[in-house]
Write a protein that holds these residues in place. Structure first.
Motif, PDB file in Angstrom:
ATOM      1  N   UNK A   1      -2.911 -11.171   8.872  1.00 14.27           N
ATOM      2  CA  UNK A   1      -3.154 -11.167   7.431  1.00 14.27           C
ATOM      3  C   UNK A   1      -4.435 -10.397   7.111  1.00 14.27           C
ATOM      4  N   UNK A   2      -5.467 -10.597   7.950  1.00 17.17           N
ATOM      5  CA  UNK A   2      -6.724  -9.860   7.769  1.00 17.17           C
ATOM      6  C   UNK A   2      -6.487  -8.359   7.869  1.00 17.17           C
ATOM      7  N   UNK A   3      -5.686  -7.975   8.862  1.00 13.60           N
ATOM      8  CA  UNK A   3      -5.407  -6.553   9.092  1.00 13.60           C
ATOM      9  C   UNK A   3      -4.797  -5.918   7.853  1.00 13.60           C
ATOM     10  N   UNK A   4      -3.852  -6.622   7.245  1.00 10.68           N
ATOM     11  CA  UNK A   4      -3.207  -6.109   6.039  1.00 10.68           C
ATOM     12  C   UNK A   4      -4.194  -6.012   4.883  1.00 10.68           C
ATOM     13  N   UNK A   5      -5.054  -7.034   4.747  1.00  7.49           N
ATOM     14  CA  UNK A   5      -6.008  -7.044   3.641  1.00  7.49           C
ATOM     15  C   UNK A   5      -7.075  -5.960   3.800  1.00  7.49           C
ATOM     16  N   UNK A   6      -7.509  -5.723   5.025  1.00  8.19           N
ATOM     17  CA  UNK A   6      -8.549  -4.724   5.270  1.00  8.19           C
ATOM     18  C   UNK A   6      -8.054  -3.303   5.002  1.00  8.19           C
ATOM     19  N   UNK A   7      -6.754  -3.122   5.138  1.00 12.99           N
ATOM     20  CA  UNK A   7      -6.206  -1.782   4.928  1.00 12.99           C
ATOM     21  C   UNK A   7      -5.593  -1.624   3.539  1.00 12.99           C
ATOM     22  N   UNK A   8      -5.581  -2.704   2.769  1.00 20.41           N
ATOM     23  CA  UNK A   8      -4.924  -2.694   1.465  1.00 20.41           C
ATOM     24  C   UNK A   8      -5.904  -2.296   0.362  1.00 20.41           C
ATOM     25  N   UNK A   9      -5.405  -1.565  -0.597  1.00 21.09           N
ATOM     26  CA  UNK A   9      -6.243  -1.161  -1.741  1.00 21.09           C
ATOM     27  C   UNK A   9      -5.664  -1.644  -3.065  1.00 21.09           C
ATOM     28  N   UNK A  10      -4.470  -2.231  -3.026  1.00 19.10           N
ATOM     29  CA  UNK A  10      -3.798  -2.660  -4.251  1.00 19.10           C
ATOM     30  C   UNK A  10      -4.323  -4.017  -4.706  1.00 19.10           C
TER      31      UNK A  10
END
Length: 278
Positions: free
Chosen positions: A69-78
């Motif tokens: 989940x962290x990985x997705x959040x760190x790469x997310x800009x939306x």
């Protein structure tokens, strides 16, 4: 410091208060990857810009996010993706909170019963007293009674019923007997088992318990001698101008649930009373 300056893993360990083991693990999972890796030594080097993810990682960890989940959040800009992720996490943590509160309530109430029993035994509290029972509602089940106490108290049918209504119980088992005279004479064949529920739902019927005065007396020891405590209450009521009602209640403070030593059983026997008219 210049933004493009690179820091070795040892410096990052000190700077960010993260162990080398954790840094290597985060790299392996794609959470915090070094900017450069030496071809010769294999040493990892991180830029200050990359290390700015560390506070975020720590906060996500504190908030209960898993590594993926962290990985997705760190790469997310939306913004909307963040909002959805946080909303889902709130719902997940609330469910965990409810489960923990249920477990905590169950253990705290059981601990209170053990403490109560310990004080009763230590101080040999076996005198009859008058007390008011606060009114409350309990889940209940009407059953047959055959003087098999262990089956009545550690009650498989009642446990199945609690599971059927998707609830959880806490506090002492209380059994209502329709006639204490019949019970002490070995003629009682009906009972109502009661216990407090933890979860709030209306998928089951509840029984009103309490809201009246009782003559109460702790019974210490085996149920084989519990008739002595009934006789004590009956004699006390007669000598003090009280009238006993027909029903009686046994509140099992310490029983088979906690110990196999019947000498340490503590049961509170209660009979509703009223003052005799002169």
């Amino acid at each position: 410091m210049k933004e493009y300056e690179l820091y070795c893993i040892g410096s990052v360990e000190k700077m960010c208060n993260l162990s080398k083991k954790a840094l290597r693990y985060y790299d392996k999972r794609g959470i915090l990857c070094p900017d450069e890796v030496s071809d010769k030594s294999g040493y990892r080097y991180y830029s200050k810009k990359t290390l700015l993810s560390v506070p975020m990682i720590k906060y996500y960890k504190q908030s209960g996010f898993k590594l993926e989940e962290m990985k997705d959040l760190l790469s997310e800009t939306s913004y909307s993706t963040f909002q959805k992720s946080f909303k889902n996490k709130i719902e997940e943590l609330k469910e965990i909170e409810n489960e923990l509160n249920l477990k905590l309530k169950s253990i705290e109430d059981w601990y209170d019963l053990i403490t109560e029993a310990d004080m009763v035994i230590e101080n040999n509290v076996q005198d009859v007293s008058v007390k008011y029972l606060d009114a409350c509602k309990m889940v209940y089940l009407n059953q047959d009674f055959n003087y098999d106490y262990i089956e009545s108290i550690v009650n498989i049918e009642f446990t199945n019923y609690i599971e059927h209504i998707n609830n959880a119980i806490t506090g002492p088992v209380i059994i209502e007997y329709p006639s204490f005279e019949e019970k002490i004479n070995g003629k009682c064949n009906k009972m109502t088992i009661m216990q407090r529920t933890i979860l709030k739902n209306k998928d089951f019927e509840e029984i009103e318990f309490g809201g009246f005065m009782v003559a109460a007396c702790y019974h210490i020891g085996s149920y084989e001698t519990i008739n002595n405590t009934y006789k004590k209450i009956k004699d006390w009521a007669n000598n003090n101008g009280y009238k006993c009602s027909e029903k009686s209640y046994e509140r099992y403070v310490i029983d088979y649930w906690t110990t196999k030593d019947s000498n340490k059983f503590v049961t509170e026997v209660m009979i509703k009373i009223s003052k005799r008219k002169k």
